[in-house]
Write a protein that holds these residues in place. Structure first.
Motif, mmCIF file in Angstrom:
data_model
loop_
_atom_site.group_PDB
_atom_site.id
_atom_site.type_symbol
_atom_site.label_atom_id
_atom_site.label_comp_id
_atom_site.label_asym_id
_atom_site.label_seq_id
_atom_site.Cartn_x
_atom_site.Cartn_y
_atom_site.Cartn_z
ATOM 1 N N GLN A 20 0.719 -1.213 0.049
ATOM 2 C CA GLN A 20 -0.013 0.111 0.092
ATOM 3 C C GLN A 20 0.787 1.306 0.005
ATOM 4 O OE1 GLN A 20 -2.182 -1.163 3.667
ATOM 5 N NE2 GLN A 20 -4.019 -1.117 2.460
ATOM 6 N N GLY A 21 0.557 2.303 -0.663
ATOM 7 C CA GLY A 21 1.297 3.459 -0.923
ATOM 8 C C GLY A 21 0.559 4.624 -1.673
ATOM 9 N N ILE A 22 1.200 5.827 -1.751
ATOM 10 C CA ILE A 22 0.644 6.786 -2.316
ATOM 11 C C ILE A 22 1.505 7.333 -3.558
ATOM 12 C CG2 ILE A 22 1.775 8.522 -1.022
ATOM 13 C CD1 ILE A 22 -1.030 9.958 -1.101
ATOM 14 N N LEU A 23 0.836 7.737 -4.491
ATOM 15 C CA LEU A 23 1.623 8.214 -5.918
ATOM 16 C C LEU A 23 1.400 9.779 -5.772
ATOM 17 C CD1 LEU A 23 0.660 5.694 -8.422
ATOM 18 C CD2 LEU A 23 2.654 5.504 -6.902
ATOM 19 N N THR A 24 2.502 10.566 -5.842
ATOM 20 C CA THR A 24 2.497 12.189 -5.761
ATOM 21 C C THR A 24 2.841 12.608 -6.924
ATOM 22 O OG1 THR A 24 2.358 11.813 -3.441
ATOM 23 C CG2 THR A 24 2.587 14.153 -4.307
ATOM 24 N N HIS A 25 2.498 13.552 -7.632
ATOM 25 C CA HIS A 25 3.078 14.103 -8.514
ATOM 26 C C HIS A 25 3.818 15.654 -8.235
ATOM 27 C CE1 HIS A 25 3.979 16.554 -12.379
ATOM 28 N NE2 HIS A 25 3.566 15.398 -13.086
ATOM 29 N N THR A 26 4.742 16.115 -8.633
ATOM 30 C CA THR A 26 5.486 17.209 -7.886
ATOM 31 C C THR A 26 4.840 18.679 -8.249
ATOM 32 O OG1 THR A 26 6.799 17.520 -9.752
ATOM 33 C CG2 THR A 26 7.811 16.236 -8.097
ATOM 34 N N GLU A 27 3.655 18.565 -9.046
ATOM 35 C CA GLU A 27 3.162 19.690 -9.510
ATOM 36 C C GLU A 27 1.675 19.652 -8.863
ATOM 37 O OE1 GLU A 27 2.938 20.976 -13.572
ATOM 38 O OE2 GLU A 27 4.907 20.470 -13.724
ATOM 39 N N ASP A 28 1.096 20.574 -8.272
ATOM 40 C CA ASP A 28 -0.130 20.403 -7.508
ATOM 41 C C ASP A 28 -1.227 20.069 -8.259
ATOM 42 O OD1 ASP A 28 1.024 21.237 -5.137
ATOM 43 O OD2 ASP A 28 0.696 23.295 -5.207
ATOM 44 N N ASN A 29 -1.592 20.453 -9.536
ATOM 45 C CA ASN A 29 -2.615 20.242 -10.312
ATOM 46 C C ASN A 29 -2.468 19.232 -11.322
ATOM 47 O OD1 ASN A 29 -4.307 22.073 -8.773
ATOM 48 N ND2 ASN A 29 -3.231 23.720 -9.956
ATOM 49 N N VAL A 30 -1.602 18.052 -11.363
ATOM 50 C CA VAL A 30 -1.222 17.366 -12.172
ATOM 51 C C VAL A 30 -1.532 16.001 -11.552
ATOM 52 C CG1 VAL A 30 0.393 16.424 -13.742
ATOM 53 C CG2 VAL A 30 0.529 18.986 -13.450
ATOM 54 N N TYR A 31 -2.164 15.141 -12.400
ATOM 55 C CA TYR A 31 -2.544 13.681 -12.040
ATOM 56 C C TYR A 31 -1.022 12.932 -12.183
ATOM 57 C CZ TYR A 31 -4.718 9.255 -11.060
ATOM 58 O OH TYR A 31 -5.254 8.172 -10.615
ATOM 59 N N PRO A 32 -0.901 12.011 -11.183
ATOM 60 C CA PRO A 32 0.426 11.451 -11.459
ATOM 61 C C PRO A 32 0.197 9.869 -12.662
ATOM 62 C CG PRO A 32 -0.566 10.529 -9.412
ATOM 63 C CD PRO A 32 -1.445 11.764 -10.029
ATOM 64 N N SER A 33 -0.350 10.440 -13.637
ATOM 65 C CA SER A 33 -0.718 9.214 -14.730
ATOM 66 C C SER A 33 0.696 8.533 -14.938
ATOM 67 C CB SER A 33 -1.103 9.810 -15.936
ATOM 68 O OG SER A 33 -0.318 10.959 -16.554
ATOM 69 N N SER A 85 -6.992 1.171 -6.875
ATOM 70 C CA SER A 85 -6.744 2.593 -6.733
ATOM 71 C C SER A 85 -8.035 3.578 -6.266
ATOM 72 C CB SER A 85 -6.408 3.324 -8.124
ATOM 73 O OG SER A 85 -5.100 2.787 -8.456
ATOM 74 N N PRO A 86 -8.092 3.494 -4.650
ATOM 75 C CA PRO A 86 -9.269 4.073 -4.296
ATOM 76 C C PRO A 86 -9.294 5.629 -4.332
ATOM 77 C CG PRO A 86 -7.695 3.753 -2.613
ATOM 78 C CD PRO A 86 -7.041 3.141 -3.809
ATOM 79 N N HIS A 87 -10.304 6.275 -4.199
ATOM 80 C CA HIS A 87 -10.345 7.600 -4.376
ATOM 81 C C HIS A 87 -9.514 8.468 -3.233
ATOM 82 C CE1 HIS A 87 -12.288 11.876 -4.627
ATOM 83 N NE2 HIS A 87 -12.310 11.739 -3.178
ATOM 84 N N THR A 88 -8.758 9.573 -3.909
ATOM 85 C CA THR A 88 -7.555 9.989 -3.090
ATOM 86 C C THR A 88 -7.941 11.576 -3.043
ATOM 87 O OG1 THR A 88 -6.289 8.190 -3.563
ATOM 88 C CG2 THR A 88 -5.333 9.949 -2.509
ATOM 89 N N LYS A 89 -7.723 12.123 -1.856
ATOM 90 C CA LYS A 89 -7.772 13.871 -1.705
ATOM 91 C C LYS A 89 -6.697 14.195 -2.617
ATOM 92 C CE LYS A 89 -8.683 17.516 1.276
ATOM 93 N NZ LYS A 89 -8.798 17.879 2.717
ATOM 94 N N GLY A 90 -6.883 15.333 -3.359
ATOM 95 C CA GLY A 90 -5.876 16.008 -4.043
ATOM 96 C C GLY A 90 -5.643 15.337 -5.375
ATOM 97 N N ILE A 91 -5.588 16.308 -6.593
ATOM 98 C CA ILE A 91 -5.518 15.710 -7.962
ATOM 99 C C ILE A 91 -4.287 15.095 -8.201
ATOM 100 C CG2 ILE A 91 -4.908 17.950 -8.752
ATOM 101 C CD1 ILE A 91 -6.628 17.094 -11.406
#
Length: 203
Positions: free
Chosen positions: A125-138, A176-182
């Protein structure tokens, strides 16, 4: 925090192995990278190299301090892929026991005829995070999907898994459950332990 070290891997002309160390060992300690030209991808924060040790700066990305780095490698790959953020890894298993009921037995219970150990069940279990606030980590999602689509067991290198003797995983499911923050996306991978033994059938 110490000096930050950056590399421009796009300027490399061939595959290289790089080992980084600092004299004070305050920021980097045994941070080992195997990298190749052309692997830098700003949409994918998975690291094209095997990570060990603590924190550093890789392809312009800050790595969070990691006690148990998670490295994976698909069949045929020469390079490891390291998760940018250390995921939570859980391991469980059980014994498979064959029980027999004895008619009119004086003792209560069953006769345990034989038993063997089942596969280890592994949850990542973990989280994927994009460095830019409004960009999804596709790009990171695609990396997770590539592991899921693999039709063979993937090789893993993680301290706890290795202590259980687990070197290969067969992925059963991803979530991939719903996660707060795009720019954030939680994920969960469920897998079974596997081996590289080949079964020979004589006709």
């Amino acid at each position: 925090m110490g000096n930050k070290i950056k590399f421009d891997f796009n300027k490399l002309t061939s595959d290289v192995g790089v080992t980084l160390r600092t004299g004070a060992r305050k920021m980097l300690d045994g941070y080992t990278i195997q990298a190749a030209k052309g692997l830098a991808d700003t949409s994918n924060s998975f690291l094209p190299g095997k990570l060990s040790g603590t924190a550093g700066n890789y392809l312009g990305r800050e790595l969070v301090h990691s006690q148990m780095p998670m490295n994976v490698r698909k069949t045929g790959d020469t390079l490891w892929t390291a998760f940018p953020l250390e995921p939570l890894v859980s391991v469980s298993s059980r014994n498979v026991i064959v029980r027999r009921n004895v008619a009119k037995a004086k003792e209560h219970g069953t006769i345990k005829e034989r038993w063997s150990q089942d596969d280890f069940e592994v949850t990542i279990q973990g989280i994927l995070t994009h460095t830019e606030d409004n960009v999804y980590p596709s790009g990171d999602i695609e990396m997770i999907l590539s592991l899921f689509r693999e039709t063979k067991a993937i090789e893993v290198d993680q301290a706890m898994l290795l202590s259980f003797g687990i070197k290969f995983l067969a992925i059963q499911s991803i979530n991939s459950p719903h996660t707060k923050g795009i720019n954030n996306q939680q994920f969960e991978i469920r897998a079974y332990s596997d081996t590289q033994e080949e079964l020979l059938i004589n006709s």
